[in-house]
Scaffold this motif. Sequence first.
Motif, PDB file in Angstrom:
ATOM      1  N   MET A  89      38.071  46.747  39.871  1.00 58.56           N
ATOM      2  CA  MET A  89      38.351  45.351  39.531  1.00 58.56           C
ATOM      3  C   MET A  89      37.150  44.703  38.847  1.00 58.56           C
ATOM      4  N   ARG A  90      35.958  44.969  39.346  1.00 53.92           N
ATOM      5  CA  ARG A  90      34.754  44.391  38.729  1.00 53.92           C
ATOM      6  C   ARG A  90      34.548  44.938  37.313  1.00 53.92           C
ATOM      7  N   ASP A  91      34.814  46.245  37.138  1.00 55.56           N
ATOM      8  CA  ASP A  91      34.654  46.853  35.811  1.00 55.56           C
ATOM      9  C   ASP A  91      35.615  46.270  34.786  1.00 55.56           C
ATOM     10  N   HIS A  92      36.762  45.750  35.263  1.00 56.49           N
ATOM     11  CA  HIS A  92      37.748  45.165  34.350  1.00 56.49           C
ATOM     12  C   HIS A  92      37.573  43.650  34.212  1.00 56.49           C
ATOM     13  N   GLY A  93      36.466  43.124  34.700  1.00 57.10           N
ATOM     14  CA  GLY A  93      36.134  41.734  34.446  1.00 57.10           C
ATOM     15  C   GLY A  93      36.589  40.720  35.472  1.00 57.10           C
ATOM     16  N   TYR A  94      37.097  41.152  36.615  1.00 61.21           N
ATOM     17  CA  TYR A  94      37.510  40.214  37.651  1.00 61.21           C
ATOM     18  C   TYR A  94      36.283  39.715  38.410  1.00 61.21           C
ATOM     19  N   ASP A  95      36.306  38.429  38.804  1.00 67.86           N
ATOM     20  CA  ASP A  95      35.138  37.885  39.493  1.00 67.86           C
ATOM     21  C   ASP A  95      35.026  38.467  40.900  1.00 67.86           C
ATOM     22  N   LYS A  96      33.853  38.325  41.478  1.00 65.30           N
ATOM     23  CA  LYS A  96      33.545  38.971  42.754  1.00 65.30           C
ATOM     24  C   LYS A  96      34.430  38.467  43.892  1.00 65.30           C
ATOM     25  N   LYS A  97      34.638  37.147  43.983  1.00 61.77           N
ATOM     26  CA  LYS A  97      35.432  36.594  45.082  1.00 61.77           C
ATOM     27  C   LYS A  97      36.873  37.086  45.032  1.00 61.77           C
ATOM     28  N   PHE A  98      37.466  37.095  43.848  1.00 58.94           N
ATOM     29  CA  PHE A  98      38.845  37.553  43.695  1.00 58.94           C
ATOM     30  C   PHE A  98      38.960  39.035  44.055  1.00 58.94           C
TER      31      PHE A  98
END
Length: 429
Positions: A133-142
Amino acid sequence: MIELVVVATLFLGVLLALYAVGVPVAVAMGITSIIVMVSPLGGGFNLGTISNQLLFGLNSFSLLAIPFYLLLGRLMNYIGVTERIFRFANALVGQFRGGIAHVNVVASVIFSGMSGAAVADAAGLGRVEYTAMRDHGYDKKFSLGVTGASTIIGPLVPPSIPLIMYGVLAEESIGDLFLGGIFPGLLLALILVIMIVILSKVRGYEPDATFDKREFWESFKGAFLAIMVPILIVGGILSGLFTATEAGAVAVIYTLCLGMLYGEMTLGGLAQELQESMVETFALTFIIGVAALYGLVAVQLQLPIMMADAITAISDNELIVILLLVALLLVVGTFMETIAAITILVPVIVPILDQVGIDPLYFGIVMVLTLMIGLLTPPFGIVLFVLEKVTDASLEEVIRGILLFYVPMFLVLLIVILFPEFVLYIPNL
């Protein structure tokens, strides 16, 4: 009421004090049982009673399910099923808005059939899901919120170690409990997906990939045999071919064959997994044996009767009693590990259910779901600490990420409480 407070303080106060200072739950229950027996309120110290309870508390065919499912989860992790499942889930739903977040939920639903434990899901898939998820640009909280919330699907969708423990202690059919958890588990997954769609649209997240027929087919072939494990378990129980315990044995044999087919299994690795699963099995069965003694002491103190009288004095309405018990479980779940909470509370709660007329099978799902929410609740939610270890987030960031996702979890809990048939429909077929 004063008598109830005195008895509860002796029975639960000593236990919680020992637990708080780090005494293992089984040892704490054993020490508490002995202290209560020699107290003026107890029935006197009796080695024969203690040995009988430890022996007959473990004399149950249903307990054979525990080593099978513990070993099954370890073997499925060992032979690399996690990566195969995640790849297939990505090919299946990665093309939708918030794609990797959907993959997170779908992978947890599939993986639940391999582990049956929220902590195993968080440790096994958590790092993979969060990183993707982080690699695809989603923020940390989400990313943390989706990863954490999806972990509690596992103990609801069969197989489930907490449901096995509840079934043994409450003397309920483990197979029926497995079947009763299917709809609530799938409902939680559905509501999480809906929430992901809404949040993705609000935050402007776009689809992470386009649908690739070739990748879908290749990933499906790679994961097909692994996905057959939960189908084998649930299908076998539904068709009556075998019990939940026998389904665990069949699934282990199937997984061993799968490991040899994949070429991921060595004798040394298999021996290591067998050894570690045996240690876990011995720990759980020791807890159950001591729990039988602890439950006997509770009966001798008439604690279940006094608690039932106290609760029914407030109201004898089934819904209100359930809400009171859920409030108790939510508090307990914030500081006590799930298996420990089930072991301690089931012998006390079941007589209350019998007196009020609440179906113990239905309440088992309510209890496990409530305690699963506790795993994500500060200050001692175990999944929170697991996510802290397998990601680059601090504990404070993990807690903040989870906050918004309490909404779907409590919504499902409310639906299950208000509509018992949602749990009982499949077992009643």
